[in-house]
Design a protein around this motif. Structure first.
Motif, mmCIF file in Angstrom:
data_model
loop_
_atom_site.group_PDB
_atom_site.id
_atom_site.type_symbol
_atom_site.label_atom_id
_atom_site.label_comp_id
_atom_site.label_asym_id
_atom_site.label_seq_id
_atom_site.Cartn_x
_atom_site.Cartn_y
_atom_site.Cartn_z
ATOM 1 N N ALA A 21 -5.718 14.784 9.826
ATOM 2 C CA ALA A 21 -4.589 14.020 10.421
ATOM 3 C C ALA A 21 -3.707 14.962 11.084
ATOM 4 N N VAL A 22 -3.396 16.013 10.637
ATOM 5 C CA VAL A 22 -2.328 16.776 11.428
ATOM 6 C C VAL A 22 -2.917 17.783 12.408
ATOM 7 N N VAL A 23 -4.060 18.159 12.464
ATOM 8 C CA VAL A 23 -4.737 19.331 13.129
ATOM 9 C C VAL A 23 -4.799 18.915 14.975
ATOM 10 N N PRO A 24 -4.880 17.713 15.209
ATOM 11 C CA PRO A 24 -4.694 17.540 16.667
ATOM 12 C C PRO A 24 -3.470 17.451 17.108
ATOM 13 N N ILE A 67 7.730 31.303 3.761
ATOM 14 C CA ILE A 67 7.071 30.143 3.826
ATOM 15 C C ILE A 67 7.520 29.480 5.019
ATOM 16 N N VAL A 68 6.600 28.702 5.882
ATOM 17 C CA VAL A 68 6.903 28.168 7.123
ATOM 18 C C VAL A 68 7.356 26.593 6.648
ATOM 19 N N SER A 69 8.480 26.121 7.269
ATOM 20 C CA SER A 69 9.166 24.730 7.443
ATOM 21 C C SER A 69 8.967 24.174 8.782
ATOM 22 N N PHE A 70 9.233 22.977 8.700
ATOM 23 C CA PHE A 70 9.463 22.101 10.017
ATOM 24 C C PHE A 70 10.699 21.063 9.862
ATOM 25 N N PRO A 71 11.653 21.566 10.514
ATOM 26 C CA PRO A 71 12.830 20.933 10.549
ATOM 27 C C PRO A 71 12.922 19.411 10.616
ATOM 28 N N ASP A 72 11.976 18.964 11.611
ATOM 29 C CA ASP A 72 11.948 17.657 11.823
ATOM 30 C C ASP A 72 10.786 17.046 10.877
ATOM 31 N N TYR A 73 10.368 17.765 9.950
ATOM 32 C CA TYR A 73 9.413 16.949 9.038
ATOM 33 C C TYR A 73 9.965 17.482 7.615
ATOM 34 N N PRO A 74 10.819 17.130 7.059
ATOM 35 C CA PRO A 74 11.140 17.612 5.767
ATOM 36 C C PRO A 74 10.228 17.039 4.860
ATOM 37 N N THR A 127 0.796 -1.319 -0.064
ATOM 38 C CA THR A 127 0.001 0.044 0.055
ATOM 39 C C THR A 127 0.842 1.138 -0.037
ATOM 40 N N ARG A 128 0.071 2.043 -0.681
ATOM 41 C CA ARG A 128 1.054 3.594 -0.748
ATOM 42 C C ARG A 128 1.257 4.136 0.690
ATOM 43 N N THR A 129 2.123 4.832 0.906
ATOM 44 C CA THR A 129 2.230 5.363 2.279
ATOM 45 C C THR A 129 1.879 6.856 2.124
ATOM 46 N N ALA A 130 0.718 7.461 2.711
ATOM 47 C CA ALA A 130 0.378 8.721 2.738
ATOM 48 C C ALA A 130 1.025 9.398 3.966
ATOM 49 N N THR A 131 2.351 10.003 3.983
ATOM 50 C CA THR A 131 2.761 10.519 5.045
ATOM 51 C C THR A 131 1.795 11.843 5.553
ATOM 52 N N ASN A 132 1.156 11.221 6.684
ATOM 53 C CA ASN A 132 0.287 12.389 7.096
ATOM 54 C C ASN A 132 0.877 13.166 8.079
ATOM 55 N N ASN A 133 1.901 14.091 7.737
ATOM 56 C CA ASN A 133 2.601 14.934 8.588
ATOM 57 C C ASN A 133 2.441 16.389 8.011
ATOM 58 N N ILE A 134 2.986 17.273 8.812
ATOM 59 C CA ILE A 134 2.851 18.679 8.192
ATOM 60 C C ILE A 134 3.615 19.067 7.247
ATOM 61 N N SER A 135 4.354 18.321 6.476
ATOM 62 C CA SER A 135 5.119 18.662 5.573
ATOM 63 C C SER A 135 4.218 18.799 4.235
ATOM 64 N N VAL A 166 4.709 29.612 21.047
ATOM 65 C CA VAL A 166 5.155 29.386 19.750
ATOM 66 C C VAL A 166 4.646 28.325 19.057
ATOM 67 N N ALA A 167 4.007 28.241 18.152
ATOM 68 C CA ALA A 167 3.192 27.103 17.319
ATOM 69 C C ALA A 167 4.128 26.114 16.855
ATOM 70 N N THR A 168 3.532 24.954 17.362
ATOM 71 C CA THR A 168 4.348 23.808 16.961
ATOM 72 C C THR A 168 3.449 22.518 16.314
ATOM 73 N N TYR A 169 4.157 21.538 16.064
ATOM 74 C CA TYR A 169 3.688 20.340 15.184
ATOM 75 C C TYR A 169 4.287 19.297 15.886
ATOM 76 N N ARG A 170 3.643 18.352 16.944
ATOM 77 C CA ARG A 170 4.178 17.287 17.626
ATOM 78 C C ARG A 170 5.586 18.039 18.178
ATOM 79 N N GLY A 171 5.691 19.247 18.811
ATOM 80 C CA GLY A 171 6.790 19.766 19.451
ATOM 81 C C GLY A 171 7.943 20.476 18.551
ATOM 82 N N CYS A 172 7.644 20.329 17.393
ATOM 83 C CA CYS A 172 8.601 20.843 16.372
ATOM 84 C C CYS A 172 7.962 22.417 15.826
ATOM 85 N N PRO A 173 8.607 23.392 16.186
ATOM 86 C CA PRO A 173 8.146 24.838 15.869
ATOM 87 C C PRO A 173 7.922 25.027 14.581
#
Length: 188
Positions: free
Chosen positions: A161-164, A138-145, A33-41, A173-180
């Protein structure tokens, strides 16, 4: 005997399931199955300047914002902030926007993105951006390239999937899973 093995292969996940049939013989089935990286990137966040704010002509609780995102045109973005943030606190302000959400018609006007705010039970606040932020940053997330999708299709539920995991830390500071949320060269 039941076990699930997962082996990542490129952009796919191979799932192998082993089970015993009624006679005790081992059966194996494999699916790819294709992975759908459900992350902030996958979400495209940009800084925008609110050029104009009006009450929606067909809805008492919605604002219609005209936003400069340093594109070849302004975007219309509708938000449900009327009861939470006065119009004067939005107009002329820099804010963060999710820009690859599928446009939707809201009471007859198409909204082409979403303003990002910090919310509690008691209040809603527009996120503070780093000093020197300009429209188009543009906003980026170092832990989620990764590269954002051109358009987040609702059926894929990426946004949901990312909102929670979107939060603000103890410093606001706004973060996603602790990554600013990070704007290159300007900070968090």
């Amino acid at each position: 005997m039941n076990s699930n093995l997962k082996v990542e292969i490129s952009n796919f996940i191979q799932k192998t399931r082993r089970a015993e049939d009624i006679n005790g013989n081992e059966k194996t089935s494999t699916t790819l199955t294709r992975t759908a990286t459900n992350n902030i990137s996958r979400v495209f966040f940009k800084v925008g300047k609110v050029v104009d704010v009006k009450l929606h002509p067909n809805a008492d609780r919605l604002y219609v914002q005209t936003v400069d995102l340093a594109e070849n045109r302004t975007r219309t973005i509708i938000s449900g902030l009327v009861s939470r943030i006065p119009k004067e606190q939005i107009e002329g302000r820099m804010a963060l926007y999710a820009c690859n959400i599928k446009p939707v018609r809201m009471r007859g006007i198409i909204s082409e993105g979403m303003i990002i705010c910090a919310c509690t039970e008691e209040s809603v606040q527009i996120l503070e951006l780093p000093a020197g932020s300009v429209p188009g940053d543009i906003v980026s997330f170092p832990d989620y390239p990764g590269e954002p999708d051109l358009l987040l299709h609702p059926r894929n539920k990426i946004w949901e999937a990312v909102v929670p995991d979107l939060k603000t830390d103890e410093n606001g500071v706004a973060t996603y899973r602790g990554c600013p949320f990070t704007i290159k060269g300007k900070g968090v």
